[in-house]
Design a protein around this motif. Structure first.
Motif, PDB file in Angstrom:
ATOM      1  N   ALA A  72      -4.651   6.782  23.439  1.00 24.03           N
ATOM      2  CA  ALA A  72      -3.582   7.556  22.823  1.00 24.03           C
ATOM      3  C   ALA A  72      -3.936   8.020  21.410  1.00 24.03           C
ATOM      4  O   ALA A  72      -3.193   8.794  20.816  1.00 24.03           O
ATOM      5  N   TRP A  73      -5.052   7.545  20.866  1.00 22.87           N
ATOM      6  CA  TRP A  73      -5.403   7.811  19.472  1.00 22.87           C
ATOM      7  C   TRP A  73      -6.839   8.276  19.316  1.00 22.87           C
ATOM      8  O   TRP A  73      -7.703   7.910  20.094  1.00 22.87           O
ATOM      9  N   ASP A  74      -7.066   9.051  18.267  1.00 22.47           N
ATOM     10  CA  ASP A  74      -8.409   9.443  17.847  1.00 22.47           C
ATOM     11  C   ASP A  74      -8.753   8.620  16.605  1.00 22.47           C
ATOM     12  O   ASP A  74      -7.853   8.166  15.901  1.00 22.47           O
ATOM     13  N   HIS A  75     -10.027   8.469  16.328  1.00 21.70           N
ATOM     14  CA  HIS A  75     -10.517   7.776  15.133  1.00 21.70           C
ATOM     15  C   HIS A  75      -9.714   6.509  14.844  1.00 21.70           C
ATOM     16  O   HIS A  75      -8.825   6.485  13.995  1.00 21.70           O
ATOM     17  N   ILE A  76     -10.025   5.475  15.578  1.00 22.25           N
ATOM     18  CA  ILE A  76      -9.343   4.189  15.402  1.00 22.25           C
ATOM     19  C   ILE A  76     -10.261   3.267  14.599  1.00 22.25           C
ATOM     20  O   ILE A  76     -11.286   2.815  15.102  1.00 22.25           O
ATOM     21  N   PRO A  77      -9.904   2.990  13.351  1.00 24.32           N
ATOM     22  CA  PRO A  77     -10.733   2.080  12.553  1.00 24.32           C
ATOM     23  C   PRO A  77     -10.496   0.635  12.957  1.00 24.32           C
ATOM     24  O   PRO A  77      -9.479   0.300  13.575  1.00 24.32           O
ATOM     25  N   ARG A  78     -11.414  -0.235  12.625  1.00 24.58           N
ATOM     26  CA  ARG A  78     -11.238  -1.665  12.915  1.00 24.58           C
ATOM     27  C   ARG A  78     -10.279  -2.314  11.926  1.00 24.58           C
ATOM     28  O   ARG A  78      -9.619  -3.283  12.243  1.00 24.58           O
ATOM     29  N   ARG A  79     -10.225  -1.778  10.708  1.00 24.44           N
ATOM     30  CA  ARG A  79      -9.366  -2.328   9.662  1.00 24.44           C
ATOM     31  C   ARG A  79      -8.784  -1.190   8.826  1.00 24.44           C
ATOM     32  O   ARG A  79      -9.402  -0.155   8.663  1.00 24.44           O
ATOM     33  N   ILE A  80      -7.586  -1.450   8.280  1.00 22.80           N
ATOM     34  CA  ILE A  80      -6.922  -0.525   7.366  1.00 22.80           C
ATOM     35  C   ILE A  80      -6.714  -1.273   6.051  1.00 22.80           C
ATOM     36  O   ILE A  80      -6.209  -2.402   6.052  1.00 22.80           O
ATOM     37  N   GLN A  81      -7.097  -0.648   4.951  1.00 29.43           N
ATOM     38  CA  GLN A  81      -6.885  -1.259   3.644  1.00 29.43           C
ATOM     39  C   GLN A  81      -5.402  -1.159   3.276  1.00 29.43           C
ATOM     40  O   GLN A  81      -4.794  -0.101   3.372  1.00 29.43           O
ATOM     41  N   ALA A  82      -4.821  -2.288   2.900  1.00 32.18           N
ATOM     42  CA  ALA A  82      -3.433  -2.359   2.449  1.00 32.18           C
ATOM     43  C   ALA A  82      -3.428  -3.160   1.148  1.00 32.18           C
ATOM     44  O   ALA A  82      -4.397  -3.891   0.876  1.00 32.18           O
ATOM     45  N   PRO A  83      -2.379  -3.069   0.346  1.00 32.12           N
ATOM     46  CA  PRO A  83      -2.366  -3.813  -0.925  1.00 32.12           C
ATOM     47  C   PRO A  83      -2.620  -5.315  -0.715  1.00 32.12           C
ATOM     48  O   PRO A  83      -1.871  -5.982  -0.010  1.00 32.12           O
ATOM     49  N   GLY A  84      -3.715  -5.802  -1.288  1.00 29.87           N
ATOM     50  CA  GLY A  84      -4.036  -7.221  -1.247  1.00 29.87           C
ATOM     51  C   GLY A  84      -4.583  -7.746   0.065  1.00 29.87           C
ATOM     52  O   GLY A  84      -4.759  -8.956   0.216  1.00 29.87           O
ATOM     53  N   ARG A  85      -4.877  -6.872   1.017  1.00 34.30           N
ATOM     54  CA  ARG A  85      -5.360  -7.371   2.303  1.00 34.30           C
ATOM     55  C   ARG A  85      -5.965  -6.239   3.137  1.00 34.30           C
ATOM     56  O   ARG A  85      -5.812  -5.073   2.819  1.00 34.30           O
ATOM     57  N   GLN A  86      -6.602  -6.644   4.209  1.00 33.20           N
ATOM     58  CA  GLN A  86      -7.090  -5.709   5.215  1.00 33.20           C
ATOM     59  C   GLN A  86      -6.289  -5.978   6.489  1.00 33.20           C
ATOM     60  O   GLN A  86      -6.160  -7.121   6.911  1.00 33.20           O
ATOM     61  N   VAL A  87      -5.751  -4.934   7.067  1.00 36.39           N
ATOM     62  CA  VAL A  87      -4.975  -5.056   8.299  1.00 36.39           C
ATOM     63  C   VAL A  87      -5.914  -4.776   9.468  1.00 36.39           C
ATOM     64  O   VAL A  87      -6.556  -3.724   9.521  1.00 36.39           O
ATOM     65  N   ARG A  88      -6.013  -5.731  10.382  1.00 35.19           N
ATOM     66  CA  ARG A  88      -6.854  -5.564  11.570  1.00 35.19           C
ATOM     67  C   ARG A  88      -6.187  -4.610  12.550  1.00 35.19           C
ATOM     68  O   ARG A  88      -4.977  -4.649  12.735  1.00 35.19           O
TER      69      ARG A  88
END
Length: 186
Positions: A72-88
């Motif tokens: 359902a998605w294009d360009h799916i990263p393994r992690r997203i940078q968020a304030p103070g953490r990385q979201v898997r």
């Protein structure tokens, strides 16, 4: 152009660049979705940071993991940078392609209906609204179909939904051309 953003407190009007999200006032009800999200593109790397930020702020807790359907998605990263953490970011083929799941520490995940980016404003706003209403036992594809019945898939018999649940849709057998019978002579 104004975009409607629906939150439990009611509609809030904002500029077109604002996130289009609705969240139910009561989360984690078994058999329901917790809201809806209308991303602008199918690029998960572009769309997820704003969603994560808005959900963090709205719920007062940090999203730790996002689960979505890989096709359902294009360009799916393994992690997203968020304030103070990385979201898997996890992707699955077995998940409902109309849902995205946000996981938090110590609580149940939040499931959001994903309204396809190219959906017209009227049906998308209707789906945002319906997603925070009583959705017990309603499948995500049915919410989308109810919001835009003229845009629903040709499989009105539910077979497309059945395929997403692990079944198999078979194409109708092609019609054979009529053949002439020749008299048999001995």
């Amino acid at each position: 152009m104004m975009t409607t953003i629906l939150f439990p407190s009611g509609p809030v009007f904002a500029e077109q660049s604002a996130l289009r999200l609705s969240l139910n006032t009561v989360l984690h009800q078994q058999g329901t979705i917790d809201g809806a999200w209308w991303p602008r593109t199918r690029d998960a790397g572009t769309e997820l940071p704003a969603l994560i930020s808005a959900v963090d702020q709205r719920l007062g807790r940090a999203v730790l993991r996002v689960g979505l359907h890989v096709d359902a998605w294009d360009h799916i990263p393994r992690r997203i940078q968020a304030p103070g953490r990385q979201v898997r970011v996890a992707w699955f083929r077995s998940a409902d392609p109309h849902l995205i799941t946000l996981s938090f520490a110590g609580t149940s995940p939040v499931s959001l209906l994903v309204i396809p980016p190219r959906t017209a404003a009227g049906p998308a706003i209707a789906a945002l609204t319906r997603a925070v209403a009583d959705t017990f036992g309603v499948r995500p594809a049915d919410l989308l179909r109810a919001a835009a019945p003229e845009e629903s898939s040709p499989a009105q018999d539910g077979s497309a939904s059945w395929e997403n649940e692990g079944g198999r849709v078979t194409e109708p057998a092609p019609e054979r051309p009529a053949t002439r019978l020749r008299p048999v002579t001995h």
